[in-house]
Write a protein that holds these residues in place. Structure first.
Motif, short mmCIF file in Angstrom:
data_model
loop_
_atom_site.label_atom_id
_atom_site.label_comp_id
_atom_site.label_asym_id
_atom_site.label_seq_id
_atom_site.Cartn_x
_atom_site.Cartn_y
_atom_site.Cartn_z
N LEU A 337 16.81 -1.19 -7.77
CA LEU A 337 15.62 -0.86 -6.98
C LEU A 337 15.25 0.61 -7.18
O LEU A 337 14.08 0.95 -7.39
N TYR A 338 16.27 1.48 -7.15
CA TYR A 338 15.98 2.91 -7.35
C TYR A 338 15.46 3.18 -8.75
O TYR A 338 14.65 4.09 -8.95
N ILE A 339 15.92 2.40 -9.72
CA ILE A 339 15.41 2.58 -11.09
C ILE A 339 13.91 2.26 -11.10
O ILE A 339 13.11 2.99 -11.68
N GLU A 340 13.53 1.20 -10.39
CA GLU A 340 12.10 0.85 -10.30
C GLU A 340 11.34 1.95 -9.58
O GLU A 340 10.24 2.33 -9.98
N ILE A 341 11.92 2.46 -8.50
CA ILE A 341 11.27 3.53 -7.73
C ILE A 341 11.05 4.74 -8.64
O ILE A 341 9.96 5.32 -8.68
N GLY A 342 12.07 5.10 -9.42
CA GLY A 342 11.98 6.24 -10.33
C GLY A 342 10.85 6.05 -11.34
O GLY A 342 10.06 6.98 -11.59
N LYS A 343 10.75 4.84 -11.88
CA LYS A 343 9.69 4.57 -12.87
C LYS A 343 8.32 4.70 -12.20
O LYS A 343 7.40 5.31 -12.75
N LYS A 344 8.21 4.12 -11.02
CA LYS A 344 6.92 4.18 -10.30
C LYS A 344 6.53 5.60 -9.92
O LYS A 344 5.35 5.94 -9.90
N GLU A 345 7.53 6.42 -9.65
CA GLU A 345 7.23 7.80 -9.27
C GLU A 345 6.82 8.65 -10.46
O GLU A 345 6.43 9.80 -10.29
N GLY A 346 6.97 8.10 -11.65
CA GLY A 346 6.54 8.81 -12.85
C GLY A 346 7.64 9.56 -13.57
O GLY A 346 7.36 10.36 -14.46
N ALA A 347 8.89 9.30 -13.21
CA ALA A 347 9.99 9.92 -13.97
C ALA A 347 10.10 9.18 -15.31
O ALA A 347 9.71 8.02 -15.42
N ARG A 348 10.61 9.87 -16.32
CA ARG A 348 10.69 9.28 -17.66
C ARG A 348 12.06 8.66 -17.87
O ARG A 348 13.08 9.37 -17.83
N LEU A 349 12.08 7.34 -18.06
CA LEU A 349 13.35 6.65 -18.28
C LEU A 349 13.78 6.85 -19.73
O LEU A 349 13.11 6.42 -20.65
#
Ligand code: UN1
Length: 497
Positions: A337-349
């Motif tokens: 879930l946090y990985i999804e949150i990170g992506k949505k927030e605009g962090a670069r995976l």
């Protein structure tokens, strides 16, 4: 048939009052059931507290060196059983075997250290302002302790709590995490074999909701030592504070590593990999934020993500595994879930970002080591504790900026800086708001002979482990004794006419 483990109450191994059980499951392979333990009820807790109360007086009056000798025997037994117990830690909790063995080693270290405390437990003697009068302070036990421990260090953290509590003369009711109850049972068995008398150490299995919170608030409990989430800790502190109980909580972290432009980058990468992905990121001291000087940011990120990609995911018992599973499905889902949150927030995976189900990982809770770059300090992945293999890389302009970002957190457990400049390290050491600061080493790996704990939402009450201000403070109180042998009434502070 999985082995059925029991509660230990007043020296007897018992099932729960309602006969229900909880299964302990290998997080690397959910077909592997390690054992069952009682799903205890409030009635079981009542019995355990009563047994601990009954055992308190004789144990309190047992000379501390004798209590220490029992702990010493436990250290010797743990050392003998290290290989077996280490494998059990890995099987039940998931961490790789080297770390499973390290978990047991931390308990052994603590046992030898606390055994010595039996002959120390220092107080003070100081001169009196009056003639023929002496003054001293002595340590006395607190009473009956509730010890509530987490699953991430299933032998070490219970040992951090049990051993100092016992050497100080308290009796205890121990409620381990319901995810690692077999490791806890083995530790308790070892202490019983070492000679801890019946009723002094009671073990009650079960969940926090069913028995943990009830135990902490129990009228027969004088003090509580809890390690776990900040939300549960905060709640326990409120309840226990209102009831006038001693309480100490070790809770979450969002621990930063600062990498300065003069750092040895190879060393910093190695440290960040160990700090971020060791124990699959499931340490409260895990390095989940890497704050990197802009001059070395690209180079560091490149080397760090390549190293993260090279990590081998797998069952901890398999040779060559670097990163094991998460403890359970809920922790895995929270991480995802946090990985999804990170992506949505605009962090670069950069790497990772998903569950891993190939080969031997198909029946476990595996998530690939995950690196996010371009993380801003305001993002949730940079602020909230994930407790999984997810690391956020954040850019900083200079030392001041890096320290400001590091301190901009509601947590303050552990922090680290990589630099070769003695002046830079001195400023960081002074300014970082955390209970522990590392220089040129990652945020994990505290040694037991110093106090362990954090500031802000990371810690509440006394610190754990050794050293001045460590667990001996938590598990004893001061009593001051003035003895007047002048055979006349002497009055402190009062001038005679
Ligand atoms: C924890 O993360 O809950 O300092 C404890 C360390 C270990 C203990 C961690 N010795 O990383």
């Amino acid at each position: 048939m999985a082995e059925a483990y029991k509660n230990l109450i007043g020296g007897k191994w018992l099932g729960s009052a309602n006969k229900k059980t909880i299964k302990s499951i290998n997080p690397a392979n959910t077909d592997d059931i390690i054992g069952t333990v009682p799903a205890s009820t409030k009635k079981d807790v009542d019995m355990a507290v009563e047994a601990a109360r009954k055992a308190y007086n004789p144990w309190r009056l047992t000379p501390a060196p004798k209590r220490g000798e029992i702990i010493f025997r436990a250290a010797e037994l743990l050392l003998k059983d290290k290989a077996t117990l280490g494998r059990l830690v890995t099987r039940e909790m998931g961490k790789v075997l080297k770390e499973g063995l390290g978990d047991v080693q931390e308990a052994i270290d603590m046992a030898y250290y606390m055994a010595g405390e039996g002959r120390r437990l220092l107080g003070e003697t100081v001169p009196s302002e009056l003639t023929d009068k002496d003054c001293k302070s002595v340590r006395v036990p607190v009473g009956v302790f509730a010890l509530i421990s987490p699953w991430n260090f299933p032998v070490a953290i219970p040992a951090w709590k049990l051993l100092p509590a016992l050497v100080c003369g308290n009796t205890v009711v121990f409620k381990p995490s319901s995810y690692t109850p077999v490791c806890a049972t083995k530790l308790v068995e070892t202490l019983a074999r070492a000679g801890v008398p019946d009723g002094v150490l009671n073990l009650v299995h079960g969940t926090g909701d069913e028995v943990g919170e009830y135990l902490a608030a129990h009228h027969g409990i004088d003090g509580v030592s809890f390690t776990g989430s900040s939300s549960v800790g905060g709640r326990l502190a409120k309840v226990c504070g209102a009831l006038g109980k001693e309480i100490s909580c070790e809770m979450g972290g969002k621990n930063p590593i600062i990498v300065m432009d003069d750092a040895n980058i190879t060393l910093a990468v190695e440290g960040a990999i160990w700090g971020g992905f060791g124990t699959t990121g499931q340490r409260c001291t895990a390095a989940s934020r890497l704050i990197v000087h802009e001059k070395v940011y690209d180079r560091f990120l490149n080397m760090f993500s390549r190293a993260a990609k090279r990590l081998t995911l797998g069952p901890g018992l398999k040779q060559g595994t670097d990163v094991g599973p998460l403890i359970n499905e809920a922790q895995m889902n929270k991480t995802l879930l946090y990985i999804e949150i990170g992506k949505k927030e605009g962090a670069r995976l950069i790497t990772g970002g998903k569950r891993h189900t190939a080969g031997e990982c198909r029946k476990g809770f595996f998530v690939l080591p995950t690196v996010f770059a371009g993380v801003r300090p305001s993002m949730r992945i940079a602020r909230e504790e994930i407790f999984g293999p997810v690391v956020s890389v954040i850019k900083a302009k200079d030392l001041e900026d890096a320290i400001r970002i590091a301190n901009d957190s509601e947590y303050g457990l552990s922090a680290s800086i990589y630099t070769r400049d003695v002046n830079t390290s001195a400023v960081a050491e002074r300014e970082l708001e955390s209970g522990i600061v590392y220089i040129n080493a990652p945020t994990i790996g505290a040694e037991i002979q110093l106090p362990f704990g954090g500031t802000k939402r990371s810690g509440l009450g006394r610190r754990e482990a050794g050293g001045r201000g460590g667990a001996i403070e938590m598990f004893s109180k001061w009593k001051v004794i003035y003895r007047d042998f002048s055979l006349k009434l002497q009055k402190a502070q009062i001038e005679e006419e």
